[in-house]
Enzyme design. Structure first.
Site, short mmCIF file in Angstrom:
data_model
loop_
_atom_site.label_atom_id
_atom_site.label_comp_id
_atom_site.label_asym_id
_atom_site.label_seq_id
_atom_site.Cartn_x
_atom_site.Cartn_y
_atom_site.Cartn_z
N VAL A 98 9.60 -0.29 -2.59
CA VAL A 98 9.22 0.70 -3.75
C VAL A 98 10.21 1.56 -3.88
CG1 VAL A 98 7.69 2.68 -4.57
CG2 VAL A 98 6.64 0.37 -3.39
N ASP A 127 -1.26 3.15 0.63
CA ASP A 127 -0.03 2.92 0.73
C ASP A 127 0.11 1.83 -0.61
OD1 ASP A 127 2.54 2.08 2.22
OD2 ASP A 127 1.29 0.39 2.54
N MET A 156 6.78 -2.74 5.44
CA MET A 156 8.07 -2.47 4.69
C MET A 156 7.98 -2.14 3.10
SD MET A 156 9.89 -3.61 7.13
CE MET A 156 11.63 -3.67 6.00
N ARG A 157 6.50 -1.89 2.47
CA ARG A 157 6.29 -1.56 1.24
C ARG A 157 7.01 -0.22 0.89
NH1 ARG A 157 1.05 -2.25 1.31
NH2 ARG A 157 1.18 -4.08 0.27
N ALA A 158 7.20 0.49 1.64
CA ALA A 158 7.89 1.74 1.29
C ALA A 158 9.53 1.29 0.97
CB ALA A 158 7.98 3.01 2.45
#
Length: 344
Positions: free
Chosen positions: A250, A164, A245-247
């Site tokens: 990015v 991820d 929330m990383r997606a």
């Protein structure tokens, strides 16, 4: 200088059939904070060739390879503690992260590296800073580079927590179109026969692309995200059922990098759609069957509501799999004598 050292890299603009990979690499080069690119695919799909080609486009042009079996000291660098105690000065022996600053750090078979090394790589790639600490003595230096990790899924997978943290992912496959295979092979044979002459034919295209990268980096900070762009990114991430929330972060950074590369005046929802596949390829999860995306407009259920079949499924006190009773029609059974009715 050896012949291998003087041999030019295969031109980035001469790559054939690698459009998704080329775009992902360019976006990471424009904004290294995206967090690097993970490239998966079988052997012989030009993964290392594309990474070397990207490095040749960057102003610094550094291309650093992390070998399997490398120690953490070799990666992050070391401190001379004796000099620090004796001279009150920090002496730092640079590692591969320092050498890769401004260029490309290539990690082949990243799935075979120890998790601790992968953690260090991903931290530095996302933050652009490397800090070395030993016994209370620390040294920090810039480490802004494009991290390119490759792996063959047949040889093992990365843990989901590490997977991820790669910003973008591109899945390569062996081309089975005869015409495309011929174009790839012809380009490679021409390069191997005379690298300098082959590169000369792409010199103008290479120079123009390198200038576009520099220009995109210069305007990156001036581009913002509208509410419509935020909404589109959130929708795409919810549809993919991603964790955390990383997606979202990015996706927004990648969309901004694409807008800067195209010379757009603003980031648009279309930019989000164009980068979504590479952002979600390694994060997408299947929605539970029958589930739908939650809506903030729907009030949460309470125990004072009528207990219907739908609310029974979400009742934490109900047994899993329990079904409500259903009326069943009664019928006479042969051989059974009905009881007499009671007198009132």
């Amino acid at each position: 200088m050896s012949a291998a050292a003087s041999r030019p890299a295969f031109p980035f603009t001469a790559l054939v059939g690698q459009a998704p990979l080329q775009r992902a690499l360019l976006l990471a080069a424009i904004d290294p904070a995206i967090g690097g690119v993970l490239v998966t695919g079988p052997r012989g799909t030009a993964k290392s060739t594309a990474a070397r080609a990207l490095a040749a486009l960057l102003p610094e042009g550094a291309f650093v390879t992390l070998p399997l079996g490398a120690s953490e000291d070799k990666l992050i660098g070391t401190l001379d503690l004796e000099a620090a105690l004796r001279e009150s000065a920090v002496r730092f022996a640079p590692g591969l992260l320092a050498r890769a600053h401004g260029g490309v750090l290539y990690v082949d078979e990243v799935n075979l590296l120890p998790d601790a090394l992968v953690d260090v790589l991903l931290d530095a790639a996302a933050s652009g800073v490397n800090t070395v600490e030993r016994d209370g003595v620390s040294h920090t230096h810039d480490a802004r580079f494009v991290l390119v990790g490759t792996m063959n899924p047949e040889e093992g997978e990365l843990r989901p927590q590490l997977l991820d943290r790669f910003g973008l992912m591109v899945e390569l496959g062996t081309p089975y179109d005869a015409a495309q295979r011929q174009r790839i092979v012809k380009a490679r044979l021409a390069f191997d026969a005379d690298p300098q002459a082959f590169c000369a034919t792409y010199e103008a295209q290479q120079a123009a692309l390198a200038q576009r990268i520099v220009a995109a980096r210069a305007v990156l900070g001036a581009l913002g995200w509208s509410d419509a762009v935020h909404e589109r990114a959130a929708q795409r991430c919810i549809e993919a059922a991603v964790d955390g929330m990383r997606a979202d972060l990015v996706m927004l950074r990648a969309a901004r990098a694409l807008a800067a590369f195209e010379g757009a005046n603003a980031v648009s929802p279309d930019h989000v759609d164009q980068v979504a596949d590479s952002v979600l390829a390694h994060r997408r999860r299947a929605m539970p069957e029958g589930a739908s995306a939650p809506s903030s407009a729907q009030p949460p259920s309470t125990r004072n509501e009528p207990h219907t079949e739908a609310s029974a499924d979400s009742d934490s006190d109900a047994d899993w799999g329990e079904l409500p009773p259903e009326p069943v029609a009664a019928r006479a059974v042969k051989g059974v004598i009905p009881l007499p009715a009671k007198k009132r």
